[in-house]
Scaffold this active site. Structure first.
Site, mmCIF file in Angstrom:
data_model
loop_
_atom_site.group_PDB
_atom_site.id
_atom_site.type_symbol
_atom_site.label_atom_id
_atom_site.label_comp_id
_atom_site.label_asym_id
_atom_site.label_seq_id
_atom_site.Cartn_x
_atom_site.Cartn_y
_atom_site.Cartn_z
ATOM 1 N N LYS A 2 0.873 -1.272 -0.050
ATOM 2 C CA LYS A 2 -0.001 0.050 -0.044
ATOM 3 C C LYS A 2 0.695 1.478 0.112
ATOM 4 O O LYS A 2 2.079 1.075 0.118
ATOM 5 C CB LYS A 2 -0.917 0.028 1.258
ATOM 6 C CG LYS A 2 -1.924 -1.214 1.228
ATOM 7 C CD LYS A 2 -2.567 -1.202 2.543
ATOM 8 C CE LYS A 2 -3.598 -2.617 2.331
ATOM 9 N NZ LYS A 2 -4.482 -2.714 3.716
ATOM 10 N N TYR A 23 -12.142 -2.685 -2.972
ATOM 11 C CA TYR A 23 -12.727 -2.755 -1.754
ATOM 12 C C TYR A 23 -14.400 -2.497 -1.706
ATOM 13 O O TYR A 23 -14.687 -2.254 -0.659
ATOM 14 C CB TYR A 23 -12.391 -1.439 -0.762
ATOM 15 C CG TYR A 23 -10.697 -1.613 -0.211
ATOM 16 C CD1 TYR A 23 -10.383 -2.839 0.391
ATOM 17 C CD2 TYR A 23 -9.860 -0.879 -0.517
ATOM 18 C CE1 TYR A 23 -9.191 -3.152 0.954
ATOM 19 C CE2 TYR A 23 -8.402 -1.027 -0.066
ATOM 20 C CZ TYR A 23 -8.251 -2.097 0.431
ATOM 21 O OH TYR A 23 -6.899 -2.339 1.087
ATOM 22 N N PHE A 30 -15.397 3.336 7.486
ATOM 23 C CA PHE A 30 -14.111 3.624 7.085
ATOM 24 C C PHE A 30 -13.779 3.667 5.604
ATOM 25 O O PHE A 30 -12.656 4.144 5.044
ATOM 26 C CB PHE A 30 -13.118 2.718 7.735
ATOM 27 C CG PHE A 30 -13.306 1.247 7.660
ATOM 28 C CD1 PHE A 30 -12.915 0.593 6.468
ATOM 29 C CD2 PHE A 30 -14.018 0.744 8.400
ATOM 30 C CE1 PHE A 30 -13.073 -0.763 6.105
ATOM 31 C CE2 PHE A 30 -14.322 -0.597 8.065
ATOM 32 C CZ PHE A 30 -13.872 -1.395 7.173
ATOM 33 N N ARG A 71 -1.234 -14.649 4.125
ATOM 34 C CA ARG A 71 -2.086 -13.825 5.218
ATOM 35 C C ARG A 71 -1.138 -14.007 6.359
ATOM 36 O O ARG A 71 -1.285 -12.930 7.377
ATOM 37 C CB ARG A 71 -3.304 -14.531 5.151
ATOM 38 C CG ARG A 71 -4.115 -14.283 3.985
ATOM 39 C CD ARG A 71 -4.801 -12.521 4.013
ATOM 40 N NE ARG A 71 -5.645 -12.601 5.058
ATOM 41 C CZ ARG A 71 -6.620 -11.405 5.247
ATOM 42 N NH1 ARG A 71 -6.495 -10.430 4.387
ATOM 43 N NH2 ARG A 71 -7.345 -11.353 6.198
ATOM 44 N N THR A 74 -5.019 -7.840 10.650
ATOM 45 C CA THR A 74 -5.257 -6.611 9.967
ATOM 46 C C THR A 74 -4.684 -5.406 11.133
ATOM 47 O O THR A 74 -4.300 -4.163 10.293
ATOM 48 C CB THR A 74 -6.821 -6.686 9.913
ATOM 49 O OG1 THR A 74 -7.343 -7.621 9.271
ATOM 50 C CG2 THR A 74 -7.331 -5.158 9.209
ATOM 51 N N ARG A 104 3.034 -6.659 9.428
ATOM 52 C CA ARG A 104 2.492 -5.722 9.945
ATOM 53 C C ARG A 104 2.830 -5.437 11.461
ATOM 54 O O ARG A 104 2.983 -4.575 12.147
ATOM 55 C CB ARG A 104 0.669 -5.862 9.954
ATOM 56 C CG ARG A 104 0.437 -5.715 8.826
ATOM 57 C CD ARG A 104 -1.213 -6.202 8.549
ATOM 58 N NE ARG A 104 -1.596 -5.955 7.233
ATOM 59 C CZ ARG A 104 -2.682 -6.576 6.752
ATOM 60 N NH1 ARG A 104 -3.602 -7.277 7.743
ATOM 61 N NH2 ARG A 104 -3.376 -6.086 5.800
ATOM 62 N N ASN A 118 -1.834 -0.201 7.379
ATOM 63 C CA ASN A 118 -1.431 -1.513 7.635
ATOM 64 C C ASN A 118 -0.401 -2.172 6.366
ATOM 65 O O ASN A 118 -0.186 -3.480 6.410
ATOM 66 C CB ASN A 118 -2.358 -2.386 8.183
ATOM 67 C CG ASN A 118 -3.472 -2.763 6.912
ATOM 68 O OD1 ASN A 118 -3.358 -2.514 5.937
ATOM 69 N ND2 ASN A 118 -4.493 -3.426 7.458
ATOM 70 N N HIS A 149 -1.679 -5.396 1.523
ATOM 71 C CA HIS A 149 -2.858 -6.266 1.314
ATOM 72 C C HIS A 149 -2.583 -7.623 0.767
ATOM 73 O O HIS A 149 -1.695 -7.856 0.026
ATOM 74 C CB HIS A 149 -3.826 -5.509 0.196
ATOM 75 C CG HIS A 149 -4.838 -6.321 -0.230
ATOM 76 N ND1 HIS A 149 -6.146 -6.477 0.399
ATOM 77 C CD2 HIS A 149 -5.008 -7.216 -1.246
ATOM 78 C CE1 HIS A 149 -6.943 -7.438 -0.232
ATOM 79 N NE2 HIS A 149 -6.181 -8.043 -1.300
ATOM 80 N N GLU A 192 -9.225 -10.534 -7.460
ATOM 81 C CA GLU A 192 -8.553 -9.572 -7.357
ATOM 82 C C GLU A 192 -7.274 -9.519 -8.293
ATOM 83 O O GLU A 192 -6.888 -8.747 -9.054
ATOM 84 C CB GLU A 192 -7.801 -9.452 -6.087
ATOM 85 C CG GLU A 192 -8.894 -8.970 -5.003
ATOM 86 C CD GLU A 192 -8.221 -9.162 -3.551
ATOM 87 O OE1 GLU A 192 -7.122 -9.610 -3.295
ATOM 88 O OE2 GLU A 192 -9.323 -8.790 -2.554
HETATM 89 P P1 ABT Z 1 -6.629 -5.738 3.458
HETATM 90 O O1 ABT Z 1 -5.613 -6.795 3.144
HETATM 91 O O2 ABT Z 1 -6.157 -4.311 3.131
HETATM 92 O O3 ABT Z 1 -7.926 -6.077 2.720
HETATM 93 O O4 ABT Z 1 -6.855 -5.962 5.073
HETATM 94 P P2 ABT Z 1 -7.288 -7.106 5.667
HETATM 95 O O5 ABT Z 1 -7.967 -8.097 4.927
HETATM 96 O O6 ABT Z 1 -6.278 -7.631 6.695
HETATM 97 O O7 ABT Z 1 -8.800 -6.419 6.547
HETATM 98 P P3 ABT Z 1 -9.914 -5.826 6.098
HETATM 99 B B1 ABT Z 1 -10.956 -6.071 7.190
HETATM 100 O O8 ABT Z 1 -10.400 -6.476 4.528
HETATM 101 O O9 ABT Z 1 -9.568 -4.296 6.016
HETATM 102 C C1 ABT Z 1 -9.558 -3.544 4.749
HETATM 103 C C2 ABT Z 1 -8.844 -2.382 5.056
HETATM 104 O O10 ABT Z 1 -9.751 -1.469 5.801
HETATM 105 C C3 ABT Z 1 -9.164 -1.160 6.802
HETATM 106 N N1 ABT Z 1 -9.887 -0.986 7.925
HETATM 107 C C4 ABT Z 1 -10.496 -2.178 8.520
HETATM 108 C C5 ABT Z 1 -9.833 0.187 8.775
HETATM 109 O O11 ABT Z 1 -9.389 1.186 8.431
HETATM 110 N N2 ABT Z 1 -10.991 0.191 10.041
HETATM 111 C C6 ABT Z 1 -11.569 -0.914 10.462
HETATM 112 O O12 ABT Z 1 -12.139 -0.968 11.328
HETATM 113 C C7 ABT Z 1 -11.431 -2.015 9.470
HETATM 114 C C8 ABT Z 1 -11.917 -3.446 9.900
HETATM 115 C C9 ABT Z 1 -7.761 -1.713 6.999
HETATM 116 C C10 ABT Z 1 -7.598 -2.410 5.505
HETATM 117 N N3 ABT Z 1 -6.727 -1.299 4.784
HETATM 118 N N4 ABT Z 1 -6.095 -0.559 5.145
HETATM 119 N N5 ABT Z 1 -5.165 0.099 4.686
HETATM 120 MG MG MG Z 2 -9.235 -7.746 3.241
#
Ligand code: ABT
Ligand code: MG
Length: 149
Positions: A9, A49, A57, A85, A91, A102, A112, A115, A126
């Site tokens: 990212k 997304y 968010f 993963r 996350t 992370r 974070n 992805h 994807e």
């Molecule tokens: P990705 O690999 O980016 O999809 O992250 P991951 O699958 O580990 O977690 P998810 B739940 O898919 O998060 C997607 C992006 O949204 C952000 N996020 C998530 C927030 O900012 N607040 C939240 O409460 C949650 C649940 C984190 C991930 N991306 N960034 N940057």
């Molecule tokens: Mg995700």
């Protein structure tokens, strides 16, 4: 063999972690079959997304992912989706184990670093969203017999 979509990212790129992140996946034994630096459009970010579009968010997430270059990658290997993963970690980087990407480099859920596709169906979706077929390279490193029995 299985394939997954991973993307470093904008925060990972800005923090000069591209090499570090690629190195971890490479030394694990996974094979890079697609790689490009992308300035992500809002359209692509919103599609990527899509599952989060009703979440509070979502707008901030789209702003963030379009804020600078992203390194889009496809990696190949047995079990690569779940294993990547694990290498990436939880996350929220504050909950991610030390030793994960992370866990070692992040402090905030909205920054974070990387992805990774979370299941075979999302990996397929994807990969085709981010890459054309001809951008992927079908190859096997000569060390394959030293990785798999
Ligand atoms: P990705 O690999 O980016 O999809 O992250 P991951 O699958 O580990 O977690 P998810 B739940 O898919 O998060 C997607 C992006 O949204 C952000 N996020 C998530 C927030 O900012 N607040 C939240 O409460 C949650 C649940 C984190 C991930 N991306 N960034 N940057
Ligand atoms: Mg995700």
């Amino acid at each position: 063999m299985e394939r997954t979509f991973l993307a470093i990212k904008p925060d990972g790129v800005q923090r000069a972690l591209i090499g570090e992140i690629i190195s971890r996946l490479e030394s694990k034994g996974f094979t890079l079959v697609g790689l490009k630096l992308v300035k992500v459009s809002r359209e692509l970010a919103e599609k990527h997304y899509d599952v989060h579009k009703e979440r509070p968010f979502f707008p901030g997430l789209v702003d963030f992912i379009t804020s600078g270059p992203v390194v889009a990658m496809v990696w190949e290997g047995d079990g690569v989706i779940a294993s990547a993963r694990k290498i990436i970690g939880a996350t929220n980087p504050l909950n991610a184990e030390p030793g994960t990407i992370r866990g070692d480099f992040g402090v905030s859920v909205g920054r974070n670093l990387i992805h990774g596709s979370d299941a075979p169906e999302t990996a397929t979706r994807e990969i085709s969203l981010w890459f054309k077929d001809e951008e992927l390279v079908n190859w096997q490193p000569t060390i394959t017999p030293w990785l798999y029995e």
